[in-house]
Design an enzyme around this catalytic site. Structure first.
Site, PDB file in Angstrom:
ATOM      1  N   GLU A   1       0.881  -1.178   0.000  1.00  0.00           N
ATOM      2  CA  GLU A   1       0.000   0.000   0.000  1.00  0.00           C
ATOM      3  C   GLU A   1       0.907   1.212   0.000  1.00  0.00           C
ATOM      4  O   GLU A   1       1.549   1.507   1.010  1.00  0.00           O
ATOM      5  CB  GLU A   1      -0.925  -0.037   1.221  1.00  0.00           C
TER       6      GLU A   1
ATOM      7  N   CYS B   1      -1.564   8.864   3.289  1.00  0.00           N
ATOM      8  CA  CYS B   1      -1.470   8.214   1.979  1.00  0.00           C
ATOM      9  C   CYS B   1      -2.717   8.466   1.152  1.00  0.00           C
ATOM     10  O   CYS B   1      -2.699   8.297  -0.071  1.00  0.00           O
ATOM     11  CB  CYS B   1      -1.224   6.719   2.152  1.00  0.00           C
TER      12      CYS B   1
END
Length: 683
Positions: free
Chosen positions: A256, A295
């Site tokens: 990720e 993120c």
């Protein structure tokens, strides 16, 4: 004395050896801890996790693992104020810390509740059975079992608590232990939470180990039974994914990575609309929450070319209300970056971007700071850049300044907005603000291949939307391409990542024995006593009851029509059947099901407490007056339920296969019904 962080390995806390790393307060620059994670015997840690933690977790059922997560969530929730106090030192405000701390604990609660989607077994049966032969005596199925290895979680610095808890919640529910390696700058927060977890003694030995340091060499001992997850930069992720051991052992690697997430303002969302205001609010929030160190933060602001000036002005006004400073100072809305190193890197990235996309809001070198000093602490101003030609100046779609930085760019039509959003080459999330259903559909279908999650914002969700930047436990978190190509969480999907799917083949009786779920054509068991007179523990998978017969009459059909109010023409009007599938008045499907229940139910009081519902039902052949039906009732599956409190009745849910056949022994209806059945053991 400056505390030294310890590692938790092989069932005990221990200091590392080698070069020490200073961990600094993001706002003041003072040293708050020393990290040293070298000198650990990773091979022994892996062996300990597999032999001790894995064996203990694999023996537990999903329900037991879920209750374990719930107990852990309750324990950490009672300690959360201690974590808030420590979290301020990472530069996070109270609101920022809420995402990290209570968001992480919330993941434990969510996955604890997810146990109800699984059986009270250590494994689960997936999807539907598959017939592999004409006669039905050879079949296949899929089951999922916990892997025999360990999950290695390599996490980022921006969410030291959430990043760990959202991952271990899933692997623990699946039945795998974990070794957690947080990023060094904020490892003191991860260590504090792990100390509480270990002290609680809620997890079995070997279920969780911690490395507070660089973790050099940690991947040298992984095997194909292990799972590695990584959160961080795409560059680092690619290096780890190419580790020789990962490649040689074909180790599952879930990545990720940070991505250039976008927010698109729909053509209809003009100033004065709810959608325009929501868009500006969402962009400001995602730029400034955690000082943009997310993120999922919005990096690219894609707006209709005729609204660029309106967006720039409105966003500037919103950002002007964002006060920067020490997270504990009164009135501060945005804290610091994680450290001075992050500030330096951010400035380099913004200067590079500003060569072609000038700064239109903010000052890269100066910011007014409340309760702090921007020359000592890691404080920066929110920065907005303008890219007038986003198809020409493509650095906007390739370089991410990891902080409170975003770029405005224009588009001509929805197709161009989709193209710009997709130029990021894969992101974790994008959002579109529109109240036009057609625009929403066109955008989502056009952008879906490039994003892991898409949020559609309009007035209907204004009060309840969790927002662009909030990954949720029951939805996948991940994305294609630059975002890493992996996925975390996602409810059952996330749990499956830590399990092995295996196809099993055999006779229905053998598959029934393996899965503990009755399969069609498997051997059946008949008992003298009616199954409704058996307690939950006494019932056996495959136990069957065959009823008496009943011949359906026209009076049955008419009476059911009167009672139910269902006067559909096929049941009551024989003159309207020309051109239909029916040759005469046909019995209601629900009459057949109701009559079947009347035939298999034992009216006497017994362990059956109530009818719990209906899972599935199919009517496979018309039933006309004169048809004689019979019913076969079979125990398909048993699911134990938890007692809500000491006074609750101990019970379970029994899933019954109901098969209704006619005088030609052909199936006319099949259903799965559920009953709640009392347990004999009430302890």
């Amino acid at each position: 004395m400056i505390p030294t962080l310890e590692n938790y390995a092989l069932g005990r806390w221990m200091a590392g050896t080698g070069e020490q790393q200073e961990l600094l307060d993001a706002s003041t620059g003072e040293v708050i801890a020393i990290a040293n994670g070298e000198g650990l015997d990773y091979e022994a840690m892996f062996d300990y996790a597999r032999r001790t933690g894995n064996r203990a977790l694999r023996k537990m059922t999903f329900h037991e693992r879920g209750r374990m997560l719930k107990a852990l969530a309750l324990h950490l929730d009672s300690k959360k104020e201690e974590f808030y106090t420590l979290s301020y030192r990472s530069g996070a405000t109270r609101a920022d810390s809420w995402i990290d701390i209570e968001g992480g604990i919330g993941n434990l609660f969510a996955n604890a509740s997810l146990r109800r989607k699984f059986p009270d077994k250590p494994f689960y049966v997936e999807s539907d059975p598959i017939a592999l032969s004409k006669a039905g005596n050879f079949m296949g199925h899929h089951i999922m079992v916990p892997k025999e290895g360990v999950a290695i979680h390599i996490n980022a610095y921006n969410f030291p608590i959430w990043g760990m808890l959202e991952k271990i919640a899933v692997n623990l529910l699946a039945g795998m232990p974990a070794i957690v390696k947080p990023a060094v700058p904020t490892a003191y927060l991860t260590e504090a939470v792990v100390r509480e977890i270990i002290a609680s003694k809620i997890l079995p030995e070997g279920a969780l180990q911690l490395v507070c340091g660089s973790g050099q060499g940690i991947l040298d001992h992984v095997t194909y039974q292990d799972v590695v997850t990584f959160t961080g930069s795409a560059e680092t992720g690619r290096k780890l994914k190419g580790h020789p051991r990962i490649l040689a052992e074909a180790v599952p690697f879930n990545m990720e990575a940070d991505s250039l997430n976008s927010a698109v303002l729909g053509p209809d969302a003009v100033p004065g609309t709810v959608e325009f205001d929501l868009f500006i609010k969402e962009v400001r929030k995602e730029m400034t929450a955690k000082a943009g160190q997310k993120c999922t933060a919005i990096r690219r602001i894609i707006v209709p070319e005729n609204l660029v000036e309106d967006v720039q002005i409105a966003l500037g006004k919103a950002l002007a209300q964002t006060t920067v400073g020490h997270p504990q100072a009164e009135g501060v809305r945005m804290g610091a970056l994680a450290g001075r190193a992050q500030v330096q890197k951010l400035r380099e990235q913004v200067r590079h971007l500003a060569k072609n996309t000038p700064i239109v809001y903010g000052d890269l070198d100066n910011v007014a700071v409340i309760g702090g000093d921007c020359k000592v602490g890691a404080f920066v101003s929110p920065i907005v850049l303008m890219n007038p030609e986003p198809f020409r100046f493509t650095d906007t779609h390739e370089i991410e300044a990891f902080g409170p930085v975003a770029t405005i760019m224009p588009y001509k039509d929805v197709d161009e907005a989709i193209a710009l959003s997709n130029l990021g080459k894969g992101s974790l999330v994008c959002s579109v603000a529109t109240n036009n259903p057609r625009t929403a559909q066109d955008f989502v279908l056009g952008a879906a291949t490039h994003h892991g999650r898409i949020l559609v914002l309009n007035g209907e969700v204004a009060k309840e939307s969790t927002g662009h930047g909030s990954p949720l436990p029951l939805l996948i978190h991940g994305g294609p391409g630059r975002a890493g190509g992996g996925q975390e969480m996602g409810g059952l999907r996330g749990v499956e990542h830590f399990m092995q799917r295996v196809a099993i083949q055999g006779s229905p009786s053998m598959i029934t024995a393996i899965t503990e779920v009755y399969q069609p054509k498997a051997r059946q068991i008949e008992r003298d006593k009616h199954p409704f007179q058996h307690y939950f523990e006494e019932l056996e998978i495959g136990q069957t009851y065959v009823t008496h017969k009943h011949t359906v009459t026209e009076a049955d059909i008419s009476n059911f029509a009167n009672v139910s109010g269902d006067n559909f023409y096929a049941h009551v009007d024989a003159t309207s059947l020309e051109g239909t599938l029916f040759t005469g008045r046909v019995a209601h499907g629900y009459y057949i099901l109701s009559k079947a229940a009347g035939m298999f139910v034992d009216p006497r009081k017994g362990p059956v407490l109530l009818n719990y519902g209906l899972d599935e039902c199919r009517f496979t052949k018309p039933v006309y007056p004169g048809t004689t039906i019979g019913v076969k009732l079979t125990v398909k599956e048993k699911i134990g339920q938890e007692k809500r409190d000491a006074d609750d009745v101990a019970k379970g849910i029994v899933r019954w296969l109901v098969e209704v056949t006619d005088q030609e022994n052909e199936t006319v209806a099949v259903a799965t019904i559920l009953t709640m059945v009392k347990k004999q053991d009430q302890s």
